[in-house]
Design an enzyme around this catalytic site. Sequence first.
Site, PDB file in Angstrom:
ATOM      1  N   PHE A 176       6.417   0.824  -2.027  1.00  0.00           N
ATOM      2  CA  PHE A 176       5.240  -0.008  -2.274  1.00  0.00           C
ATOM      3  C   PHE A 176       4.321   0.022  -1.064  1.00  0.00           C
ATOM      4  CE2 PHE A 176       8.398  -2.679  -0.272  1.00  0.00           C
ATOM      5  CZ  PHE A 176       7.683  -3.444   0.633  1.00  0.00           C
ATOM      6  N   CYS A 177       3.059  -0.326  -1.315  1.00  0.00           N
ATOM      7  CA  CYS A 177       2.058  -0.432  -0.246  1.00  0.00           C
ATOM      8  C   CYS A 177       1.034  -1.483  -0.673  1.00  0.00           C
ATOM      9  CB  CYS A 177       1.402   0.916   0.040  1.00  0.00           C
ATOM     10  SG  CYS A 177       0.598   1.650  -1.394  1.00  0.00           S
ATOM     11  N   THR A 178      -0.044  -1.619   0.064  1.00  0.00           N
ATOM     12  CA  THR A 178      -0.999  -2.707  -0.181  1.00  0.00           C
ATOM     13  C   THR A 178      -1.664  -2.619  -1.549  1.00  0.00           C
ATOM     14  OG1 THR A 178      -1.456  -2.730   2.186  1.00  0.00           O
ATOM     15  CG2 THR A 178      -2.957  -3.968   0.772  1.00  0.00           C
ATOM     16  N   GLY A 180      -1.667   0.601  -3.477  1.00  0.00           N
ATOM     17  CA  GLY A 180      -1.135   1.673  -4.309  1.00  0.00           C
ATOM     18  C   GLY A 180      -1.396   3.077  -3.827  1.00  0.00           C
ATOM     19  N   ILE A 205       0.930  -4.241  -3.678  1.00  0.00           N
ATOM     20  CA  ILE A 205       1.267  -5.642  -3.402  1.00  0.00           C
ATOM     21  C   ILE A 205       0.212  -6.579  -3.970  1.00  0.00           C
ATOM     22  CG2 ILE A 205       1.682  -7.336  -1.576  1.00  0.00           C
ATOM     23  CD1 ILE A 205       2.394  -4.823   0.205  1.00  0.00           C
TER      24      ILE A 205
END
EC number: 1.14.-.-
Length: 329
Positions: A176-178, A180, A205
């Site tokens: 996952f990241c901020t 996508g 996120i």
Amino acid sequence: MSQYVVCALYKFVALDDYQEIRQPLTEVLEANQIRGTLLLASEGINGTVAGKRESIDALLQWFKQDSRLADVVYKESFNEEQPFNRTKVKLKKEIVTMGVEGIDPRHVVGTYVKPNEWNALISDPDVILVDTRNDYEVDIGTFKNAVNPNTETFREFPQYVEDNLDPKKHKKVAMFCTGGIRCEKSTAYMKEQGFDEVYHLEGGILKYLEEVPEEESMWEGDCYVFDGRVAVNHQLEKSGYDVCNACRLPITDEDKASDHFEKGVSCPKCIDKHSDEQKARFREREKQVQLSNARGETHVGGDAAHLIDQRKKEKLAHKEQQRSGKKAK
């Protein structure tokens, strides 16, 4: 209602004429008083901008005029103040820099997982959960039981995979990241490296915080964002973090109460990182900032970009030194 719409957007798409897109895109942003930064490359577009509701709508409508950008992926949040000082459209080699040739999320990518299905996936004991963001982002908040790769920049992620992950051992990997975009590349890279089951949080996120009720959430802490808000809480509202204008790292009220904190000059994280000459320059810059604020103007200096670049170079050099030490052993 909040005055400004903060719009994070990206799309991986072939833009062979990306250099020609820069000027008309800049004109649209400026005409609608939209601030922020957008990156253009032959592989697509990425960035975050902010403006009034009608201004952001005008930008999204402009994208629809180009079939390649008509379905650009975007997420919105809101803020009472404009979180950006300038309007910039930059030309880049990559819209998110991994530094590995041939990685193309348009052709191969991990399996998207909806926010409402994410908890079930990461609760599976056979799944290793990896946070693809930088360590200063992870420090503010992350998912329960997530692994922190301890990277300073996204360029270091491939080395983390090489040193710590094995497709024969780690059968299921969730990432996952901020918003996508980093996961688009990281999962594409993982697939290229032979990992079979690779998953990533669709929308990142921010989409998870938007759609999953806090009482059901497995997110712990706040989420770092790349604008003047610094970080947002589960309601996507600005949280209690500020930024040190000397090192550009997020700081808390506790950090600001430290003897090592001097506004615009130093904080506990960078007190020993800068020379007396640099600190003198920072003090002068802070003085100019305060004078500009008193006049109701926005002061935009060159030190911040220089410091960010310097910090990246220093940390990359440190990482290289660490790797050299490992190989020597």
